[in-house]
Design a protein around this motif. Structure first.
Motif, short mmCIF file in Angstrom:
data_model
loop_
_atom_site.label_atom_id
_atom_site.label_comp_id
_atom_site.label_asym_id
_atom_site.label_seq_id
_atom_site.Cartn_x
_atom_site.Cartn_y
_atom_site.Cartn_z
N ALA B 1 21.02 16.93 43.01
CA ALA B 1 20.93 15.74 43.85
C ALA B 1 19.50 15.52 44.33
CB ALA B 1 21.87 15.88 45.04
N ASP B 2 18.83 16.63 44.68
CA ASP B 2 17.46 16.45 45.12
C ASP B 2 16.58 15.87 44.02
OD1 ASP B 2 17.81 17.24 47.65
OD2 ASP B 2 16.99 19.25 47.44
N LEU B 4 17.48 13.98 41.58
CA LEU B 4 17.79 12.56 41.45
C LEU B 4 17.14 11.76 42.57
CD1 LEU B 4 21.56 12.47 40.50
CD2 LEU B 4 19.62 11.82 39.09
N ALA B 5 17.30 12.28 43.75
CA ALA B 5 16.83 11.51 44.91
C ALA B 5 15.32 11.32 44.90
CB ALA B 5 17.26 12.19 46.20
N LYS B 7 13.46 11.06 42.33
CA LYS B 7 12.99 10.24 41.22
C LYS B 7 12.47 8.90 41.75
CE LYS B 7 14.40 8.25 36.87
NZ LYS B 7 15.53 7.62 36.22
N GLY B 8 11.32 8.51 41.26
CA GLY B 8 10.79 7.23 41.67
C GLY B 8 10.05 7.27 42.99
N SER B 9 9.93 8.42 43.62
CA SER B 9 9.21 8.43 44.89
C SER B 9 7.70 8.43 44.63
CB SER B 9 9.62 9.65 45.72
OG SER B 9 9.04 10.81 45.22
N VAL B 10 6.99 7.85 45.58
CA VAL B 10 5.55 7.66 45.42
C VAL B 10 4.83 8.95 45.73
CG1 VAL B 10 3.55 6.40 46.24
CG2 VAL B 10 5.73 5.23 45.95
N ALA B 11 3.98 9.38 44.80
CA ALA B 11 3.26 10.64 44.96
C ALA B 11 1.85 10.42 45.49
CB ALA B 11 3.21 11.38 43.64
N GLY B 12 1.27 9.27 45.21
CA GLY B 12 -0.10 9.03 45.66
C GLY B 12 -0.50 7.59 45.47
N GLN B 127 -0.89 3.27 42.06
CA GLN B 127 0.18 4.02 42.69
C GLN B 127 0.82 4.96 41.67
OE1 GLN B 127 2.77 2.05 45.56
NE2 GLN B 127 4.32 2.37 44.03
#
Lengths: 130, 130, 130
Positions: B1-2, B4-5, B7-12, B127
């Motif tokens: 789940a982590d 999946l969650a 995925k797509g989060s902004v790293a920089g 981004q």
């Protein structure tokens, strides 16, 4: 599932720019009111302290905008938005005081910022994520 | 789940700007060292090649910043960050060599960039997402 | 799970800038063709209407870029990209007509924008999320 899915989603963005010459970084009152001790030490050690103060200043404004909170005066002192390089030299945001509370109140868990300055202009972009 | 969650989060994020006149796009050594053949062909075919080279140049800098890696010299040649329009004309980032390795090492799977130039100034925002 | 995981991921970014003096905000045809009635009323009530029109104009361009659609003429009139402050004063994007259809066609559900103007330059950043 909703909580998982919303993790990492972007809550707000902020952009700001200033002429470096219009940021009063030679005014000790302005500097002490708006920058933390660590920020002041960092900026003064850079090749061009006025450029570094100006970049950080627009960075704070951009971070503030990314939080999406109503009124600057009440919501956050600029000193509560601290921007310092991490071990890789990447500008990294730490929120204190009212800025931290405002971010928490909106479910914001992370704020990214990038800074740039030319000879004359400082510009910054910030992004707040929940 | 982590997984999946996240995925797509902004790293920089990264922002950069330059005076178009300060990017030495008429210097063949600068151009060949920093731009791929496809980029050079694209920029030379644009209405204002100096503006296109400058926009791409700040785009590469913004992408580099968004990767959040320590030192430019060691980590990535600018030529390893290629920016070309996709079929819709949207500037699209392809990483090669050390830049690709640095991104992979940080779990970055996608980098978006946008470019803009006025008469005098080129600016870019990037981004990186994991 | 894939649908959940991709929620909130960034689909596109856009940056734009203009000299405030190069945005013809004193031309009624330009204004009526490109701004909604609510935008016009808002900009005219600001301390510097030319700055407000210019900031909104580059905001529309940045939003357009963030949608990643091919051709401006066909895809979206700038009037279809409406930027108005929300109750907190944060610039908020509403898409209409072709811009709305283009965004829906790409699965874009949210577009964030931030605006900034100095004495001379307006700049904006936009981010589209799916």
């Amino acid at each position: 599932a909703d909580a998982l899915a919303s993790k990492g989603s972007v809550a707000g963005v902020g952009v700001d720019q200033e002429l470096i010459s219009s940021v009063p970084s030679s005014n000790p009152c302005f500097v002490e009111r708006n920058f933390t001790e660590a920020e002041i030490a960092y900026c003064r050690a850079q090749p061009s302290p006025p450029s570094s103060f100006a970049a950080r200043w627009v960075g704070k404004e951009a971070v503030f905008k990314s939080l999406g909170v109503p009124s600057k005066g009440a919501a956050a002192a600029m000193k509560d938005i601290e921007i310092l390089p991490n071990e890789s030299g990447v500008p990294t945001v730490t929120l204190h005081g009212n800025a931290k509370a405002a971010a928490q109140g909106k479910g914001i868990t992370n704020v990214l910022v990038s800074l740039s300055h030319s000879e004359t202009v400082a510009i910054a972009f910030a992004q707040a994520s929940s």
